[in-house]
Design an enzyme around this catalytic site. Structure first.
Site, PDB file in Angstrom:
ATOM      1  N   SER A   1       0.858  -1.186   0.000  1.00 37.94           N
ATOM      2  CA  SER A   1       0.000   0.000   0.000  1.00 37.94           C
ATOM      3  C   SER A   1       0.891   1.231   0.000  1.00 37.94           C
ATOM      4  CB  SER A   1      -0.918   0.011   1.233  1.00 37.94           C
ATOM      5  OG  SER A   1      -1.471   1.296   1.438  1.00 37.94           O
TER       6      SER A   1
ATOM      7  N   CYS B   1      -4.548   6.958  -3.177  1.00 39.71           N
ATOM      8  CA  CYS B   1      -4.240   5.529  -3.338  1.00 39.71           C
ATOM      9  C   CYS B   1      -2.957   5.304  -4.120  1.00 39.71           C
ATOM     10  CB  CYS B   1      -5.397   4.783  -3.994  1.00 39.71           C
ATOM     11  SG  CYS B   1      -5.194   2.983  -3.930  1.00 39.71           S
TER      12      CYS B   1
END
Length: 345
Positions: free
Chosen positions: A93, A255
């Protein structure tokens, strides 16, 4: 106290997306590699128990992730981590890498050097280089050199019960994404549409994973589409994103892994080249700077090396504990807060 387990968490967010970092009390996770540890967390009942303990109510919440700091396996890594979310443990991530870097430096676990500190993070997807801009004892900005990203398939047609036939790109940016132009579902990426976007994302994710299996060619522990990311392009060229996450919420940040996957799609279409950078804006308006650092290959497939730059902020420190007599030790989720998919937890 009669607590059975205690874990210390440093509260951090990256551009609005919460990524708590477990800095103390993390139990030993079996596995010779980070990928093996990821597999254990996702398949062993004790791994599920730990995830539920940290991510579900009454100790957890729908919003955000918990990052387990682990001893590094790779000799070049300063630290290793695995991301826990309500559905499963995840390999990589961008926002969480920024949270972890900020936590390591501002807590003193890794020595901060001004004006710049380089931290090498080990993830189950590979090494991530984090270059932190530091001043007056705080981490002002983090630029990540991400793991190689690649296209699995472009312009995949999918029949849906709500929107008819749509097309999507299946790409890897540290985890697998389905990238969908938001106009195909008749919505825009705005805070007021968050619930509708999330509901659409959950429907699409389920359809995609039932019909289109995906597995990383070199890391079998990374498989299946983790998230559906809706995308749009604003008039100034900024990429607008909304990554939808199980069981039903929107990523507050732009993101990092999603933008890495989208960058691979843009490169495959000839729309970006090495050295290019652009802004990506989240559903709440926070921003990342996305760059294409290099071209490479993964298992013989064309791939690219993305960079993601953003900010992390610490905002608290707390200890989570488990009372051995607590009847809700396994955690729970309800549809009033978590959304319709909560019934599957």
């Amino acid at each position: 106290m009669r607590w059975k387990r205690t874990i210390q968490l440093l509260d951090v967010h990256c551009e609005g997306e919460i990524g708590k970092v477990a800095i103390g009390g993390v139990p030993k996770i079996p596995g010779e590699t980070l990928a093996a540890q990821l597999h254990w967390l996702n398949t062993d009942p004790k791994g599920s128990e730990l995830r539920r303990f940290l991510c579900l109510e009454p100790r957890g919440a729908p919003i955000g992730s918990v990052n387990l700091l682990l001893p590094a396996k790779h000799p070049d890594a300063d630290a290793a981590f695995i991301i826990l979310q309500p559905d499963q443990a995840h390999a990589s991530s961008g926002s969480n890498s920024i949270c972890v870097t900020t936590a390591l430096l501002e807590s003193g676990i890794v020595e901060m050097r001004e004006p710049e500190t380089v931290v090498t993070l080990e993830t189950a997807a590979g090494l991530v280089k984090a270059t932190a801009t530091c001043r007056d004892g705080r981490c002002e900005k983090v630029k990540l050199t991400m793991v190689p990203s690649f296209v699995h398939d472009l312009d995949v047609a999918l029949e849906t019960p709500h929107w008819g036939r749509i097309t999507l790109d299946l790409c890897y940016g540290g985890i697998f994404y389905a990238l969908v132009d938001v106009s195909q579902i008749g919505l825009t990426i705005d805070k007021g549409n968050a619930a509708a976007l999330v509901q659409a994302g959950m429907v699409l994710k389920d359809l995609i994973n039932r019909e289109i299996p995906v597995v990383h060619p070199e890391i079998p522990a990374i498989s299946g589409v983790a998230y559906v990311m809706f995308r749009d392009t604003e008039l100034d060229g900024t990429v607008r994103t909304c990554t939808t996450m199980w069981p039903g919420r929107a990523d507050r940040s732009p993101c990092g892994t999603g933008n890495s996957a989208n960058l691979a799609a843009l490169h495959a279409r000839g729309r970006v080249k090495v050295g290019d950078t652009f802004r990506s804006r989240s559903i709440i308006g926070s921003q990342f700077e996305v760059g294409l650092a290099a071209e490479t290959t993964v298992a013989g497939k064309p791939a690219i090396v993305p960079t993601i730059a953003g900010r992390g902020f610490t905002f608290g420190l707390h200890q989570i504990a488990l009372d051995p007599f607590d009847p809700l030790a396994e955690g729970f989720a309800m549809t009033d807060v978590w959304g319709p998919s909560a019934g599957e937890i």
